[in-house]
Enzyme design. Sequence first.
Site, short mmCIF file in Angstrom:
data_model
loop_
_atom_site.label_atom_id
_atom_site.label_comp_id
_atom_site.label_asym_id
_atom_site.label_seq_id
_atom_site.Cartn_x
_atom_site.Cartn_y
_atom_site.Cartn_z
N ASP A 164 0.83 -1.20 0.00
CA ASP A 164 0.00 0.00 0.00
C ASP A 164 0.86 1.26 0.00
O ASP A 164 1.84 1.36 0.75
CB ASP A 164 -0.90 -0.02 1.24
CG ASP A 164 -1.75 1.23 1.37
OD1 ASP A 164 -2.60 1.45 0.50
OD2 ASP A 164 -1.55 1.98 2.34
N GLU A 192 1.50 -0.23 -5.05
CA GLU A 192 0.43 0.74 -5.27
C GLU A 192 1.04 2.11 -5.03
O GLU A 192 1.13 2.60 -3.91
CB GLU A 192 -0.74 0.50 -4.30
CG GLU A 192 -1.95 1.39 -4.65
CD GLU A 192 -2.44 2.23 -3.50
OE1 GLU A 192 -3.50 2.85 -3.65
OE2 GLU A 192 -1.78 2.28 -2.45
#
Length: 233
Positions: free
Chosen positions: A145, A187
């Site tokens: 993330d 990401e």
Amino acid sequence: EFASVTARLGHLKKLGVNAIQIMPVGEFAGDRSWGYNPAHIFSVELAYGGALAFKKFVKRAHQEGIAVILDVVYNHLGPSDLDLWQFDGWSENDRGGIYFFNDDRAIKPWGETRPDYGRDEVRQYIRDNVFMWLEEYHIDGIRFDCTQFIRTVNGSRDQDLPEGWSLLQWINSQVSEKFPGRITIAEDLQNYNWLTRDVGAGGAGFGSQWDAMFVHPIRQAVITQEDEQRSLA
């Protein structure tokens, strides 16, 4: 919870799904969350069924021919329910203490809880967490993330965070060496080519990264109510 999702894996198989991504499962504050506020990254959220239920879920998914990709959060921890916070009683600027940045590098959009990637203990802690998912849970891929807040201070390349970049390189090198065939995904949403270049060439070594624009046409195709208005081109 995982037990109820496991019972529906056959439906996904009939739809032709061959891979699914699970949002972060690390224990978080409360029982309802998207998982992006992890307090204990080595524990599976009990509200989801805990570790055993997650292992059964992954095993059943593999039996159906479905790979499992897990989302992990290392750009910050918490910000609440953190046993690591001011762990030994020391801190500066009333921040996190020995395992966190205590200067402006702590600041992020989700609280001032960025781990200190320059400390060997922190680097090993994060690396061991990645390896736990791959070794003990047999996860097929790891999606990191918000890597832009690991490799930079403020999410843009005008304030690089070298400790974070080298951490990503180290983890990806280790995963590539010890788990060939598994994938790591960034990401980052910055279309930064160096993320997927080989570590030997100076890149971060990710196998792939999220396309910032891909979600929009997919979402539109999913929510459109009438087939004649739906374009899958």
